[in-house]
Motif scaffolding. Structure first.
Motif, PDB file in Angstrom:
ATOM      1  N   MET A   1      11.588   3.171  -3.589  1.00  0.00           N
ATOM      2  CA  MET A   1      10.612   3.668  -2.626  1.00  0.00           C
ATOM      3  C   MET A   1       9.477   4.341  -3.381  1.00  0.00           C
ATOM      4  SD  MET A   1      11.332   6.006   0.727  1.00  0.00           S
ATOM      5  CE  MET A   1      12.460   4.729   1.260  1.00  0.00           C
ATOM      6  N   ALA A   2       8.278   4.080  -2.981  1.00  0.00           N
ATOM      7  CA  ALA A   2       7.119   4.544  -3.727  1.00  0.00           C
ATOM      8  C   ALA A   2       6.773   5.972  -3.367  1.00  0.00           C
ATOM      9  CB  ALA A   2       5.917   3.630  -3.456  1.00  0.00           C
ATOM     10  N   VAL A   3       7.532   6.924  -3.945  1.00  0.00           N
ATOM     11  CA  VAL A   3       7.210   8.336  -3.755  1.00  0.00           C
ATOM     12  C   VAL A   3       6.625   8.843  -5.050  1.00  0.00           C
ATOM     13  CG1 VAL A   3       8.128  10.608  -3.230  1.00  0.00           C
ATOM     14  CG2 VAL A   3       9.072   8.601  -2.100  1.00  0.00           C
ATOM     15  N   LEU A   4       5.421   9.357  -5.017  1.00  0.00           N
ATOM     16  CA  LEU A   4       4.770   9.857  -6.208  1.00  0.00           C
ATOM     17  C   LEU A   4       5.153  11.310  -6.419  1.00  0.00           C
ATOM     18  CD1 LEU A   4       1.229   8.285  -5.867  1.00  0.00           C
ATOM     19  CD2 LEU A   4       3.247   7.399  -6.992  1.00  0.00           C
ATOM     20  N   THR A   5       5.685  11.639  -7.577  1.00  0.00           N
ATOM     21  CA  THR A   5       6.105  12.997  -7.872  1.00  0.00           C
ATOM     22  C   THR A   5       5.049  13.703  -8.691  1.00  0.00           C
ATOM     23  OG1 THR A   5       7.215  12.310  -9.899  1.00  0.00           O
ATOM     24  CG2 THR A   5       8.507  12.253  -7.862  1.00  0.00           C
ATOM     25  N   ARG A   6       5.181  15.032  -8.755  1.00  0.00           N
ATOM     26  CA  ARG A   6       4.223  15.815  -9.518  1.00  0.00           C
ATOM     27  C   ARG A   6       4.337  15.549 -11.015  1.00  0.00           C
ATOM     28  NH1 ARG A   6       0.162  18.732  -6.731  1.00  0.00           N
ATOM     29  NH2 ARG A   6       0.876  18.805  -4.600  1.00  0.00           N
ATOM     30  N   LYS A   7       5.515  15.083 -11.456  1.00  0.00           N
ATOM     31  CA  LYS A   7       5.705  14.877 -12.880  1.00  0.00           C
ATOM     32  C   LYS A   7       4.853  13.746 -13.416  1.00  0.00           C
ATOM     33  CE  LYS A   7       9.364  14.159 -16.296  1.00  0.00           C
ATOM     34  NZ  LYS A   7      10.815  13.981 -16.511  1.00  0.00           N
ATOM     35  N   ASN A   8       4.848  12.636 -12.713  1.00  0.00           N
ATOM     36  CA  ASN A   8       4.070  11.485 -13.185  1.00  0.00           C
ATOM     37  C   ASN A   8       2.730  11.365 -12.484  1.00  0.00           C
ATOM     38  OD1 ASN A   8       4.720  10.535 -10.643  1.00  0.00           O
ATOM     39  ND2 ASN A   8       6.382   9.209 -11.403  1.00  0.00           N
ATOM     40  N   ASN A   9       2.478  12.248 -11.543  1.00  0.00           N
ATOM     41  CA  ASN A   9       1.198  12.233 -10.821  1.00  0.00           C
ATOM     42  C   ASN A   9       0.895  13.653 -10.368  1.00  0.00           C
ATOM     43  OD1 ASN A   9      -1.097  11.494  -9.461  1.00  0.00           O
ATOM     44  ND2 ASN A   9      -0.039  10.567  -7.735  1.00  0.00           N
ATOM     45  N   PRO A  10       0.327  14.495 -11.230  1.00  0.00           N
ATOM     46  CA  PRO A  10       0.155  15.918 -10.940  1.00  0.00           C
ATOM     47  C   PRO A  10      -0.564  16.204  -9.634  1.00  0.00           C
ATOM     48  CG  PRO A  10      -0.359  15.449 -13.234  1.00  0.00           C
ATOM     49  CD  PRO A  10      -0.191  14.130 -12.561  1.00  0.00           C
ATOM     50  N   GLU A  11      -1.513  15.375  -9.259  1.00  0.00           N
ATOM     51  CA  GLU A  11      -2.261  15.617  -8.029  1.00  0.00           C
ATOM     52  C   GLU A  11      -1.651  14.902  -6.835  1.00  0.00           C
ATOM     53  OE1 GLU A  11      -6.289  14.577  -8.679  1.00  0.00           O
ATOM     54  OE2 GLU A  11      -6.676  16.200 -10.092  1.00  0.00           O
ATOM     55  N   ALA A  12      -0.567  14.184  -7.035  1.00  0.00           N
ATOM     56  CA  ALA A  12       0.158  13.487  -5.961  1.00  0.00           C
ATOM     57  C   ALA A  12      -0.766  12.618  -5.124  1.00  0.00           C
ATOM     58  CB  ALA A  12       0.887  14.490  -5.069  1.00  0.00           C
ATOM     59  N   ARG A  13      -1.636  11.890  -5.822  1.00  0.00           N
ATOM     60  CA  ARG A  13      -2.575  11.025  -5.112  1.00  0.00           C
ATOM     61  C   ARG A  13      -1.975   9.637  -4.960  1.00  0.00           C
ATOM     62  NH1 ARG A  13      -8.611  12.403  -7.575  1.00  0.00           N
ATOM     63  NH2 ARG A  13      -8.711  14.563  -6.802  1.00  0.00           N
ATOM     64  N   MET A  14      -2.237   9.041  -3.806  1.00  0.00           N
ATOM     65  CA  MET A  14      -1.736   7.703  -3.511  1.00  0.00           C
ATOM     66  C   MET A  14      -2.872   6.864  -2.972  1.00  0.00           C
ATOM     67  SD  MET A  14       1.817   8.813  -1.573  1.00  0.00           S
ATOM     68  CE  MET A  14       2.437   7.140  -1.456  1.00  0.00           C
ATOM     69  N   SER A  15      -2.850   5.576  -3.320  1.00  0.00           N
ATOM     70  CA  SER A  15      -3.852   4.670  -2.775  1.00  0.00           C
ATOM     71  C   SER A  15      -3.521   4.374  -1.315  1.00  0.00           C
ATOM     72  CB  SER A  15      -3.875   3.372  -3.580  1.00  0.00           C
ATOM     73  OG  SER A  15      -2.646   2.679  -3.418  1.00  0.00           O
ATOM     74  N   LEU A  16      -4.485   3.751  -0.624  1.00  0.00           N
ATOM     75  CA  LEU A  16      -4.256   3.430   0.781  1.00  0.00           C
ATOM     76  C   LEU A  16      -3.082   2.472   0.930  1.00  0.00           C
ATOM     77  CD1 LEU A  16      -5.216   3.725   3.696  1.00  0.00           C
ATOM     78  CD2 LEU A  16      -6.778   1.789   3.314  1.00  0.00           C
ATOM     79  N   GLY A  17      -2.987   1.509   0.030  1.00  0.00           N
ATOM     80  CA  GLY A  17      -1.878   0.565   0.080  1.00  0.00           C
ATOM     81  C   GLY A  17      -0.537   1.251  -0.135  1.00  0.00           C
ATOM     82  N   GLU A  18      -0.514   2.220  -1.063  1.00  0.00           N
ATOM     83  CA  GLU A  18       0.723   2.960  -1.316  1.00  0.00           C
ATOM     84  C   GLU A  18       1.114   3.813  -0.115  1.00  0.00           C
ATOM     85  OE1 GLU A  18       0.569   3.530  -6.171  1.00  0.00           O
ATOM     86  OE2 GLU A  18      -0.604   4.854  -4.860  1.00  0.00           O
ATOM     87  N   HIS A  19       0.114   4.373   0.572  1.00  0.00           N
ATOM     88  CA  HIS A  19       0.389   5.139   1.783  1.00  0.00           C
ATOM     89  C   HIS A  19       1.030   4.255   2.847  1.00  0.00           C
ATOM     90  CE1 HIS A  19      -0.957   9.232   1.298  1.00  0.00           C
ATOM     91  NE2 HIS A  19      -2.067   8.837   0.701  1.00  0.00           N
ATOM     92  N   PHE A  20       0.492   3.062   3.038  1.00  0.00           N
ATOM     93  CA  PHE A  20       1.045   2.139   4.031  1.00  0.00           C
ATOM     94  C   PHE A  20       2.462   1.699   3.644  1.00  0.00           C
ATOM     95  CE2 PHE A  20      -3.407   1.272   5.468  1.00  0.00           C
ATOM     96  CZ  PHE A  20      -3.195   1.579   6.810  1.00  0.00           C
ATOM     97  N   LYS A  21       2.676   1.460   2.350  1.00  0.00           N
ATOM     98  CA  LYS A  21       4.002   1.066   1.886  1.00  0.00           C
ATOM     99  C   LYS A  21       5.003   2.193   2.088  1.00  0.00           C
ATOM    100  CE  LYS A  21       6.429  -0.872  -2.109  1.00  0.00           C
ATOM    101  NZ  LYS A  21       6.306  -1.295  -3.532  1.00  0.00           N
ATOM    102  N   GLU A  22       4.572   3.419   1.778  1.00  0.00           N
ATOM    103  CA  GLU A  22       5.441   4.579   1.986  1.00  0.00           C
ATOM    104  C   GLU A  22       5.769   4.766   3.461  1.00  0.00           C
ATOM    105  OE1 GLU A  22       7.403   8.228   0.703  1.00  0.00           O
ATOM    106  OE2 GLU A  22       6.801   6.349  -0.267  1.00  0.00           O
ATOM    107  N   PHE A  23       4.747   4.613   4.311  1.00  0.00           N
ATOM    108  CA  PHE A  23       4.959   4.743   5.758  1.00  0.00           C
ATOM    109  C   PHE A  23       5.916   3.675   6.270  1.00  0.00           C
ATOM    110  CE2 PHE A  23       3.744   3.637  10.133  1.00  0.00           C
ATOM    111  CZ  PHE A  23       3.941   4.873  10.753  1.00  0.00           C
ATOM    112  N   ARG A  24       5.762   2.447   5.767  1.00  0.00           N
ATOM    113  CA  ARG A  24       6.646   1.344   6.185  1.00  0.00           C
ATOM    114  C   ARG A  24       8.091   1.618   5.793  1.00  0.00           C
ATOM    115  NH1 ARG A  24       6.214  -3.732   2.591  1.00  0.00           N
ATOM    116  NH2 ARG A  24       7.405  -2.256   1.323  1.00  0.00           N
ATOM    117  N   ASN A  25       8.298   2.067   4.560  1.00  0.00           N
ATOM    118  CA  ASN A  25       9.662   2.325   4.091  1.00  0.00           C
ATOM    119  C   ASN A  25      10.316   3.470   4.851  1.00  0.00           C
ATOM    120  OD1 ASN A  25       9.359   0.288   2.204  1.00  0.00           O
ATOM    121  ND2 ASN A  25       8.750   1.673   0.558  1.00  0.00           N
ATOM    122  N   ARG A  26       9.551   4.529   5.075  1.00  0.00           N
ATOM    123  CA  ARG A  26      10.093   5.674   5.805  1.00  0.00           C
ATOM    124  C   ARG A  26      10.419   5.287   7.253  1.00  0.00           C
ATOM    125  NH1 ARG A  26      11.791   9.310   2.107  1.00  0.00           N
ATOM    126  NH2 ARG A  26      10.196   9.665   0.537  1.00  0.00           N
TER     127      ARG A  26
END
Length: 278
Positions: A1-26
């Protein structure tokens, strides 16, 4: 599941596609949980005991009707299945409704997990503790609704004149009950979503408190629309706890804003023209 963590993404930014993918999985996880819980509710819909009595979700939903019928002997008051497929449709809807309530810990967590990547580590810890109260609040709202529902059913069916028959649609009664209970359950989640918006820096506490008059008016309209009975008692029973929970959310948001301001670096309060010269 595409969850961006602070460790590999300090600002926790996600692209629009990643947001849609995260929403779909959840959403998929939440739907699967509801379906599994609905299967369990289907099995517990109407269970016949060895002594001949029936227990389960439908007998429990029908209990207020039986109480009214017992107080009015000689009158026929009962839900009516008006077609061949009505009984199956009612059982399916009751199972899905119960599945939604039973699986509330899962889909409430998925809502929180979808918002969590945009929050700081401290806000996540506070949020996890607060979201843990969402399930008890939701279930408490459903429980309060069951208490009010018995009075509402008694009021509506109690005015049946003597000698008359009140055979109403089981589908209509199911819609009444499910809407009534879920309205209370979701209403009790009000502080959870308000504080979540505050943690996401969308809804400051001072704005929430300043607009309390508008909030009370909106809550009153919501209570009037969601209460399926015309009596004022049902509306007030839904409106009163919502108002209390709203002000509780305002207090929590103000405390969080105060703590956030205390930890705010001093250089952020310096005007831009002076900051450039530092």
């Amino acid at each position: 599941m595409a969850v961006l963590t602070r460790k590999n993404n300090p600002e926790a930014r996600m692209s629009l596609g990643e947001h849609f993918k995260e929403f779909r999985n959840r959403t998929l996880i939440a739907v699967i949980a509801i379906c599994i819980a609905a299967v369990f509710a289907w099995l517990k819909y109407d269970v016949k005991q060895p002594d001949g009595t029936h227990v389960g979700i439908w007998p429990w939903l029908q209990h207020p009707i039986l109480e009214v019928a017992a107080r009015h002997p000689g009158q026929e008051i009962a839900p009516n299945f008006t077609s061949m497929t009505d009984a199956f449709g009612v059982k399916l809807k009751v199972s899905l409704w119960a599945g939604l309530i039973i699986s509330s810990p899962v889909w409430l967590w998925e809502i929180w997990a979808f918002l969590a990547p945009g929050l700081t580590g401290k806000e996540k810890k506070i949020g996890v503790g607060f979201i843990a109260t969402a399930v008890p609040l939701f279930l408490a709202g459903c429980w309060v609704a069951t208490l009010v529902m018995q009075n509402a059913v008694g009021f509506l069916l109690g005015v049946t004149p003597s000698g008359a028959t009140n055979l109403f649609s089981a589908q209509e009664y199911l819609t009444f009950v499910t809407k009534f209970i879920l309205a209370f359950g979701f209403a009790f989640l009000l502080p959870v979503f308000l504080v979540a918006l505050n943690m996401a820096h969308v809804f400051p506490g001072r704005i929430m408190l300043k607009g309390w008059r508008i909030a009370v008016m909106v809550i009153g309209v919501f209570a009037a629309m969601m209460s399926p009975t015309p009596d004022a008692w049902s509306m007030l029973a839904l409106m009163a706890p919502m108002v209390v929970l709203y002000f509780a959310a305002c207090g929590i948001a103000l405390l969080m804003d105060k703590r956030r301001d205390a930890n705010r670096p001093e250089w952020l309060d310096v005007p831009d023209d002076e900051r450039s010269s530092l």
